[in-house]
Design a protein around this motif. Structure first.
Motif, PDB file in Angstrom:
ATOM      1  N   UNK A 199      47.427  67.479  -3.750  1.00 22.24           N
ATOM      2  CA  UNK A 199      46.944  66.156  -4.150  1.00 22.24           C
ATOM      3  C   UNK A 199      46.550  65.344  -2.912  1.00 22.24           C
ATOM      4  N   UNK A 200      47.366  65.428  -1.862  1.00 22.05           N
ATOM      5  CA  UNK A 200      47.052  64.722  -0.624  1.00 22.05           C
ATOM      6  C   UNK A 200      45.743  65.236  -0.024  1.00 22.05           C
ATOM      7  N   UNK A 201      45.562  66.554   0.005  1.00 22.66           N
ATOM      8  CA  UNK A 201      44.321  67.117   0.523  1.00 22.66           C
ATOM      9  C   UNK A 201      43.113  66.679  -0.283  1.00 22.66           C
ATOM     10  N   UNK A 202      43.261  66.663  -1.620  1.00 18.43           N
ATOM     11  CA  UNK A 202      42.162  66.216  -2.471  1.00 18.43           C
ATOM     12  C   UNK A 202      41.847  64.746  -2.219  1.00 18.43           C
ATOM     13  N   UNK A 203      42.886  63.922  -2.052  1.00 16.79           N
ATOM     14  CA  UNK A 203      42.669  62.501  -1.776  1.00 16.79           C
ATOM     15  C   UNK A 203      41.944  62.306  -0.448  1.00 16.79           C
ATOM     16  N   UNK A 204      42.315  63.088   0.563  1.00 20.09           N
ATOM     17  CA  UNK A 204      41.644  62.988   1.859  1.00 20.09           C
ATOM     18  C   UNK A 204      40.184  63.425   1.744  1.00 20.09           C
ATOM     19  N   UNK A 205      39.932  64.500   0.990  1.00 18.04           N
ATOM     20  CA  UNK A 205      38.567  64.999   0.831  1.00 18.04           C
ATOM     21  C   UNK A 205      37.693  64.000   0.085  1.00 18.04           C
ATOM     22  N   UNK A 206      38.214  63.437  -0.994  1.00 18.98           N
ATOM     23  CA  UNK A 206      37.439  62.458  -1.762  1.00 18.98           C
ATOM     24  C   UNK A 206      37.130  61.237  -0.907  1.00 18.98           C
ATOM     25  N   UNK A 207      38.137  60.780  -0.141  1.00 19.17           N
ATOM     26  CA  UNK A 207      37.896  59.660   0.766  1.00 19.17           C
ATOM     27  C   UNK A 207      36.853  59.999   1.819  1.00 19.17           C
ATOM     28  N   UNK A 208      36.909  61.216   2.350  1.00 15.97           N
ATOM     29  CA  UNK A 208      35.945  61.635   3.367  1.00 15.97           C
ATOM     30  C   UNK A 208      34.525  61.670   2.811  1.00 15.97           C
ATOM     31  N   UNK A 209      34.362  62.118   1.564  1.00 21.30           N
ATOM     32  CA  UNK A 209      33.033  62.136   0.946  1.00 21.30           C
ATOM     33  C   UNK A 209      32.483  60.723   0.831  1.00 21.30           C
ATOM     34  N   UNK A 210      33.316  59.799   0.383  1.00 14.23           N
ATOM     35  CA  UNK A 210      32.863  58.420   0.250  1.00 14.23           C
ATOM     36  C   UNK A 210      32.535  57.782   1.580  1.00 14.23           C
ATOM     37  N   UNK A 211      33.374  58.009   2.599  1.00 18.14           N
ATOM     38  CA  UNK A 211      33.146  57.370   3.899  1.00 18.14           C
ATOM     39  C   UNK A 211      31.988  57.986   4.662  1.00 18.14           C
ATOM     40  N   UNK A 212      31.767  59.284   4.490  1.00 19.95           N
ATOM     41  CA  UNK A 212      30.722  59.954   5.254  1.00 19.95           C
ATOM     42  C   UNK A 212      29.380  60.035   4.560  1.00 19.95           C
ATOM     43  N   UNK A 213      29.259  59.460   3.375  1.00 21.97           N
ATOM     44  CA  UNK A 213      28.031  59.612   2.600  1.00 21.97           C
ATOM     45  C   UNK A 213      26.916  58.673   3.035  1.00 21.97           C
ATOM     46  N   UNK A 214      27.221  57.642   3.799  1.00 16.94           N
ATOM     47  CA  UNK A 214      26.189  56.707   4.218  1.00 16.94           C
ATOM     48  C   UNK A 214      25.915  55.645   3.165  1.00 16.94           C
ATOM     49  N   UNK A 215      25.022  54.712   3.520  1.00  5.70           N
ATOM     50  CA  UNK A 215      24.760  53.571   2.643  1.00  5.70           C
ATOM     51  C   UNK A 215      24.162  53.984   1.310  1.00  5.70           C
ATOM     52  N   UNK A 216      23.392  55.068   1.294  1.00  9.33           N
ATOM     53  CA  UNK A 216      22.704  55.489   0.071  1.00  9.33           C
ATOM     54  C   UNK A 216      23.474  56.561  -0.701  1.00  9.33           C
ATOM     55  N   UNK A 217      24.664  56.924  -0.237  1.00 13.36           N
ATOM     56  CA  UNK A 217      25.431  57.971  -0.886  1.00 13.36           C
ATOM     57  C   UNK A 217      26.482  57.410  -1.839  1.00 13.36           C
ATOM     58  N   UNK A 218      27.308  58.291  -2.383  1.00 12.39           N
ATOM     59  CA  UNK A 218      28.362  57.856  -3.333  1.00 12.39           C
ATOM     60  C   UNK A 218      29.545  57.223  -2.618  1.00 12.39           C
ATOM     61  N   UNK A 219      29.343  56.050  -2.047  1.00 13.30           N
ATOM     62  CA  UNK A 219      30.430  55.379  -1.334  1.00 13.30           C
ATOM     63  C   UNK A 219      31.579  54.992  -2.255  1.00 13.30           C
ATOM     64  N   UNK A 220      31.301  54.953  -3.563  1.00 11.35           N
ATOM     65  CA  UNK A 220      32.356  54.596  -4.514  1.00 11.35           C
ATOM     66  C   UNK A 220      33.438  55.661  -4.591  1.00 11.35           C
ATOM     67  N   UNK A 221      33.179  56.855  -4.030  1.00 12.28           N
ATOM     68  CA  UNK A 221      34.213  57.891  -3.984  1.00 12.28           C
ATOM     69  C   UNK A 221      35.465  57.395  -3.264  1.00 12.28           C
ATOM     70  N   UNK A 222      35.277  56.499  -2.299  1.00 20.35           N
ATOM     71  CA  UNK A 222      36.424  55.996  -1.541  1.00 20.35           C
ATOM     72  C   UNK A 222      37.451  55.351  -2.458  1.00 20.35           C
ATOM     73  N   UNK A 223      36.986  54.697  -3.514  1.00 20.06           N
ATOM     74  CA  UNK A 223      37.893  54.009  -4.428  1.00 20.06           C
ATOM     75  C   UNK A 223      38.620  54.961  -5.366  1.00 20.06           C
ATOM     76  N   UNK A 224      38.292  56.252  -5.335  1.00 17.63           N
ATOM     77  CA  UNK A 224      38.991  57.237  -6.162  1.00 17.63           C
ATOM     78  C   UNK A 224      40.202  57.827  -5.448  1.00 17.63           C
ATOM     79  N   UNK A 225      40.411  57.451  -4.203  1.00 16.37           N
ATOM     80  CA  UNK A 225      41.487  58.025  -3.396  1.00 16.37           C
ATOM     81  C   UNK A 225      42.486  56.958  -2.977  1.00 16.37           C
ATOM     82  N   UNK A 226      43.781  57.216  -3.087  1.00 20.46           N
ATOM     83  CA  UNK A 226      44.771  56.259  -2.569  1.00 20.46           C
ATOM     84  C   UNK A 226      44.616  55.998  -1.078  1.00 20.46           C
ATOM     85  N   UNK A 227      44.183  57.019  -0.322  1.00 16.85           N
ATOM     86  CA  UNK A 227      43.932  56.790   1.099  1.00 16.85           C
ATOM     87  C   UNK A 227      42.750  55.845   1.281  1.00 16.85           C
TER      88      UNK A 227
END
Length: 536
Positions: A199-227
């Motif tokens: 679960x921790x690894x998945x939370x880190x991965x989801x947060x990483x997708x949101x943070x690394x996606x850029x302004x035009x990417x799915x930045x809302x992924x960050x809000x799916x992770x407790x991290x």
């Protein structure tokens, strides 16, 4: 649930506190030193607004750093730099602390049969869980407050400082709730911890997708992770205190769910019953070595995947490291003290491979300490009652901390070499250099393995403590030594300080042979002690 289900909580809290009187302070000190040392180093290295703006411009153009550390909100202040570097990382460390501690005092106690003895007295059914949660949540809250005090003492704003400390703590709270649920699901502590870490690894991965996606990417992924929630408190850049309420509510919901699940399962078993194995083991379980492989293969594969990804991320920013760090001579000197002497790029790569070596040491200690787990669980005695000897059994387990720790730096070096070589257009050279730079870290890892086996042979109850203390001590010396400018007489105590700072320097065989000989001597001495002492 009746009030008697929580009977004995104060007594169990005191007992668990006593058992954790060494481990938890070490965790807290390491995290506090990391946050405080990071803030102090940024204050020293980037003292002017112009140098911080130059650094921020480089960070903003590199999504790999956002994936690794988190999204930067304001890098023009020392506090903002500290949040970017330690916010997600600190919350992740506290999440690991929560998972390990909750699992140790709940599911592991049931698996060992000790809770039945405690429960036969005045302790209620849910007393162990509420006791360990009280300790973990309270300790992390106190740590968050101390982090705030330290940052204020360094000259940072009060609101942002305490918000950073509490957001890091709240990240650990959520995963204490996650661990409280996973320990209800399976019969075995390792399985429960594995689920929580997944679960921790998945939370880190989801947060990483949101943070690394850029302004035009799915930045809302960050809000799916407790991290991501911990990150979105934005200390020093808006101070969103209301996000802490989201973290607290999530923690409360997870803990409430854990108690509801616990009330509906049998003591000693999980919600998901253990499946019966096949009638015969087959060829893959025909020897003690094959049994060890079956036990260790999943762990080795998980570490290999993680280090491959980590190496690729570290290698992907090597060609732009000079631009990211700016022209500060003090920054270049710091990296040279941490890792190399031939240019800022090689110094960064040497430092990165040194970090890889420290991570591999964590794997090595985990697998070496597994021998003590097998002994205390009672699974060793039936094996030794057959034709299997003690040294043969120990050798079947030591293959993984020794040879596995040689394989993992090669994998991480290959990931870094492909990423850096592909971007720089020099794939063959960089691949060979970084694989070699990773491989030479193994000699230092073997010294840590030797210390762990030495403890296993002569002080078996301290096996895990000695191994993890050695790793923690090396990490503190390697990471904080250059920042605090400690004397080389102190930093040279770490075996990782004796490893050549490759790439960028000529590699001498002498220190590698000395480290290998020291590790071998410790290992052999520990095995002699294991052969002579009583089992259990």
């Amino acid at each position: 649930m009746s009030a008697t289900a929580f009977a004995g909580v104060p007594e169990l809290t005191r007992l668990i506190t006593r058992r954790e009187r060494i481990r938890l302070p070490i965790w807290c000190y390491a995290i506090l030193a990391s946050v405080g040392g990071t803030a102090y180093s940024f204050k020293t290295l980037y003292a002017t607004p112009e140098s911080r703006r130059q650094f921020a411009d480089g960070i903003g153009r590199n999504p790999a750093l956002a994936v690794l550390y988190g999204k930067p909100f304001d890098l023009t202040t020392i506090g903002g730099l500290t949040v970017w570097r330690m916010g997600v990382f600190g919350a992740t460390l506290l999440a690991v602390m929560s998972i390990i501690t909750v699992n140790r005092h709940t599911r592991a106690e049931e698996e060992a049969g000790r809770f039945e003895l405690v429960g036969a007295g005045a302790a209620g059914r849910h007393a162990p869980l509420i006791a360990v949660l009280r300790l973990v949540l309270g300790t992390q809250f106190a740590l968050g407050a101390v982090i705030g005090v330290v940052l204020v003492a360094l000259g940072e704003p009060v609101s942002g400082s305490f918000l950073l400390g509490l957001s890091v703590a709240a990240g650990g709270w959520v995963f204490a709730g996650v661990a409280a649920i996973t320990v209800q699901l399976t019969d075995f502590g390792r399985s429960a911890a594995g689920l929580a870490f997944a679960v921790l690894g998945a939370a880190y991965l989801v947060r990483a997708i949101g943070d690394g996606s850029g302004a035009n990417g799915p930045t809302w992924f960050t809000w799916l992770s407790p991290l991501g929630w911990s990150e979105q408190t934005q200390p020093y850049a808006g101070d969103r205190w209301w996000v802490l309420a989201l973290l607290a509510a999530g923690t409360a919901a997870l803990i409430a769910a854990a108690f509801r699940i616990a009330a509906r399962r049998d003591l000693g078993s999980g919600v998901f019953p253990a499946r019966p194995g096949p009638a015969s083991g087959g060829r893959l379980l025909g020897s003690v070595g094959a049994l060890s492989f079956r036990m260790q293969r999943g762990n080795l594969l998980g570490w290999a995947i993680g280090l491959l990804i980590g190496g690729a991320v570290l290698g992907s920013i090597a060609d732009s490291i000079g631009e990211l760090l700016g022209s500060s001579a003090r920054v270049q000197q710091l990296f040279e003290r941490m890792g190399g002497q031939s240019g800022i790029e090689n110094a960064y790569l040497a430092s990165a491979m040194n970090i890889i070596g420290l991570v591999v040491a964590c794997y090595a200690v985990q697998t070496a300490a597994r021998m003590r787990t097998e002994e205390t669980s009672g699974r060793l005695e039936p094996l030794l009652s057959t034709a299997t000897g003690r040294l043969r059994w120990a050798a079947s387990h030591l293959v993984y901390p020794l040879l596995g720790s040689a394989l993992l730096p090669v994998i991480a070096g290959a990931g870094a070499g492909f990423a850096h070589g592909g971007r720089s257009g020099d794939l063959g050279t960089q691949l060979a250099q970084l694989i070699g730079a990773g491989l030479i870290q193994v000699t230092a890892v073997w010294v840590v393995v030797g210390l762990t086996v030495l403890a296993f042979g002569f002080a078996p109850g301290a096996t895990a403590f000695v191994g993890w203390s050695a790793v923690g001590f090396c990490i503190l010396l390697q990471e904080l030594g250059p920042i605090l400018r400690l004397s080389h007489w102190i930093t040279d105590i770490s075996p990782f300080s004796q490893v050549p700072r490759a790439p960028g320097v000529a590699v001498s065989a002498e220190p590698l042979l000395l480290m290998t000989a020291l590790g071998a001597a410790l290992l052999v001495t520990g095995l002699i002690g294991f052969r002579r002492r009583d089992i259990g």
